[in-house]
Design a protein around this motif. Structure first.
Motif, short mmCIF file in Angstrom:
data_model
loop_
_atom_site.label_atom_id
_atom_site.label_comp_id
_atom_site.label_asym_id
_atom_site.label_seq_id
_atom_site.Cartn_x
_atom_site.Cartn_y
_atom_site.Cartn_z
N TYR A 480 62.38 -128.19 -1.96
CA TYR A 480 62.73 -127.22 -2.99
C TYR A 480 62.11 -125.87 -2.64
N GLY A 481 62.88 -124.82 -2.72
CA GLY A 481 62.33 -123.48 -2.66
C GLY A 481 62.01 -123.04 -4.08
N VAL A 482 60.77 -122.64 -4.35
CA VAL A 482 60.36 -122.35 -5.72
C VAL A 482 59.70 -120.98 -5.80
N GLY A 483 60.18 -120.15 -6.72
CA GLY A 483 59.62 -118.83 -6.93
C GLY A 483 58.30 -118.89 -7.68
N SER A 484 57.49 -117.84 -7.53
CA SER A 484 56.13 -117.85 -8.08
C SER A 484 56.09 -117.76 -9.59
N ARG A 485 57.16 -117.33 -10.23
CA ARG A 485 57.12 -117.21 -11.69
C ARG A 485 57.48 -118.51 -12.41
N VAL A 486 57.82 -119.54 -11.65
CA VAL A 486 58.19 -120.82 -12.25
C VAL A 486 56.94 -121.62 -12.59
N GLU A 487 56.90 -122.17 -13.79
CA GLU A 487 55.76 -122.96 -14.24
C GLU A 487 56.23 -124.35 -14.69
N ASN A 488 55.34 -125.33 -14.53
CA ASN A 488 55.57 -126.70 -15.00
C ASN A 488 56.77 -127.37 -14.33
N PHE A 489 57.06 -126.97 -13.11
CA PHE A 489 58.18 -127.57 -12.39
C PHE A 489 57.70 -128.82 -11.64
N GLU A 490 58.39 -129.92 -11.87
CA GLU A 490 58.06 -131.18 -11.19
C GLU A 490 59.25 -131.57 -10.32
N PRO A 491 59.10 -131.54 -8.99
CA PRO A 491 60.23 -131.86 -8.11
C PRO A 491 60.62 -133.32 -8.23
N ALA A 492 61.91 -133.58 -8.31
CA ALA A 492 62.40 -134.95 -8.43
C ALA A 492 62.81 -135.46 -7.05
N PRO A 493 62.42 -136.68 -6.69
CA PRO A 493 62.81 -137.22 -5.39
C PRO A 493 64.32 -137.29 -5.19
N ASP A 494 65.06 -137.49 -6.31
CA ASP A 494 66.51 -137.68 -6.22
C ASP A 494 67.30 -136.46 -6.69
N ASN A 495 66.64 -135.29 -6.79
CA ASN A 495 67.27 -134.02 -7.19
C ASN A 495 67.62 -133.95 -8.67
N ARG A 496 67.35 -134.99 -9.42
CA ARG A 496 67.71 -135.00 -10.84
C ARG A 496 66.57 -134.36 -11.64
#
Length: 506
Positions: A480-496
């Motif tokens: 996942y490419g994630v921007g610095s302003r994103v908070e509380n993001f939890e990457p899902a193994p299956d993209n869901r």
């Protein structure tokens, strides 16, 4: 009103607005593919699930931690030796259009999935253990099964099992629902522009609580370099897998406002074979092609440690994975001997079909072609627009000798891959029909003993390896490419990815 009172009121309004702004915002996500339909029974695409997980709910839910928990059903009970499952439904739930969720909505959803409408889509074969659904009362339904399905509760957490609104679909029709979906999820669709974007707004009445975000926009950006540039420019907050090219990880991480987040996933890549015609109809040729390619070198040189070589079409997280099963060795000499034995002339041409927007796999295909050149095969690479390859070329059996197959394996159970890839008549199996495989695949679906079923799935993996039905390449981490302003993001193994708790700093 006195000036002081008016001033205080205005000050309070400004403060409330500021407080509201600090706890809400908009998120923009780059997705590599427009699924073309948002109807759950029309889809098989991981990129549908990345959006659909936020629009719809299932009776069960499985998040990034892979734990199965209640969704629209608060509990369930297996009865009649596993041939009936009784679900108790969550009360007070409404669809985005205000229509109430109840037992009739569940029955409608599965009557539709298992009926003529479902027969036109790719999802029904995942749910063939279900005979029918009966309404007990407004908050209770019984699922009657032809035989127990050990993976059914997980299957009810996504894709074709997402609960849909009967009244809305009956009023507007199936075609309208494709582009104007309504679910019970934490976000509702407010605008969909095909091939451009889909815009969602928070659904404050969601049974799990209102999302922290006000809105989410998914932009369909098929070109990886464009998606990464938009991330670095701050116009995109999250880039979904499999967009991020391995070769751009360092440049993204070096950027002050972005990073790559990697998580182990069930996603696997393979080059499958046309087993029906051409030189790859010969099992010896298929084995030769596999042994001609140094897949470990591909993982080392192209994947930068974000993957591992596989021996069957599943990763180590999959139930049915056999750690003792060894991949075919890299052995160009033996490959050449097998090609000679099969009567394949030097310079014979073959075509490899790939997804045109997959930059990493385009590199892999070039390397595979170079290895095949080393044993006298001239491989050409044919890129297709992803939807064309998946919806037209593969299911219709119009591929070249080899074709790219990326599979999410989202149930983390080999059944979800093996049945759809190897069973006769399945969408992803346009060329092969093997009665022995069919028998094993059908048998494992009715086995409730976990160890016995695992053994049979491992035998399926060994059998398909011996027949060389594909060149298993590697399991691949989700990037996942994630921007610095994103908070509380939890990457899902299956993209869901579920966005209920995600927030942004403005």
């Amino acid at each position: 009103m006195k000036k002081t009172t008016l001033f205080k009121a205005c000050t309070l309004a400004v403060a409330m607005a500021a407080a509201s702004a600090s706890h809400a915002g908009s998120l923009t996500i780059a997705s590599p593919q427009d699924p073309g339909s948002w109807d759950p029974i029309d889809t098989f695409l991981v990129n549908w699930a990345s959006v659909g997980t936020n629009i719809f709910d299932g009776l069960t839910y499985r998040g990034p931690d892979l734990e199965l928990v209640p969704g629209l059903a608060t509990s369930w009970e297996e009865l009649d030796d596993g041939k009936r499952i009784r679900f108790t439904l969550r009360e007070g739930v409404v669809f985005h259009n205000g229509e109430p969720f109840d037992a009739e909505a569940v029955k409608f959803t599965f009557d539709r999935l298992l009926g003529d409408e479902g027969a036109r889509g790719p999802q029904r074969s995942n749910y063939t253990a279900i005979s029918h659904v009966t309404v007990v009362d407004d908050t209770t339904v019984d699922f009657f099964l032809y035989q127990p399905d050990p993976v059914l509760l997980t299957k009810l957490a996504a894709y074709g099992a997402m609960i849909v609104p009967p009244g809305y679909i009956e009023e507007h029709g199936e075609e309208y629902f494709d582009t104007h979906p309504v679910g019970t999820g934490p976000f509702k669709v407010v605008e969909y522009t095909p091939r451009s974007d889909v815009k969602l707004e928070a659904f404050a009445e969601h049974w799990g609580g209102a999302p922290k975000l006000d809105s989410v926009t998914y932009r369909f950006i098929s070109e990886p370099s464009t998606a990464v540039a938009e991330l670095q420019a701050g116009r995109v907050d999250i880039v979904l897998p499999p967009t991020v090219p391995i070769g751009m990880i360092d440049s993204i991480n070096a950027h002050p406002n972005a990073e790559v987040v990697s998580v182990a996933s069930p996603t696997v890549e393979a080059l499958r074979f046309n087993t029906q015609s051409g030189i790859t109809a010969d099992e010896r040729v298929r084995q030769a092609i596999i042994m001609a390619v140094d897949r470990q070198a591909i993982v080392d040189s192209i994947l930068a440690g974000e993957g591992s070589v596989i021996a069957s079409f599943q990763g180590e997280q999959s139930f049915g994975f056999d750690a003792s099963l060894e991949p075919y060795p890299f052995d160009p000499q033996q490959a050449q001997a097998l090609l000679t034995e099969a009567g394949v002339e030097p310079g014979t041409e073959l075509q490899i079909d790939i997804r045109g927007n997959d930059a990493t796999f385009a590199e892999v295909a070039q390397v595979v072609a170079a290895y095949l050149q080393g044993v006298g095969l001239n491989a050409s690479i044919q890129p297709y627009e992803t939807n064309v390859l998946l919806n037209d070329i593969i299911p219709a059996g119009r591929t070249g000798a080899m074709f790219q197959q990326k599979w999410g394996g989202w149930t983390f159970d080999f059944d979800n891959t093996a049945y759809l890839m190897y069973h006769s008549g399945e969408r992803w199996n346009p060329y092969d029909s093997d009665a022995t495989l069919d028998e094993m695949l059908d048998a494992q679906r009715s086995i409730t003993d976990r160890a016995e079923r695992e053994t049979l799935l491992q035998f399926v993996a060994r059998y398909t390896k011996e027949r060389a039905l594909e060149m298993p390449l590697y399991s691949l981490n989700a990037l996942y490419g994630v921007g610095s302003r994103v908070e509380n993001f939890e990457p899902a193994p299956d993209n869901r990815i579920r966005l209920t708790d995600v927030d942004v700093t403005e």
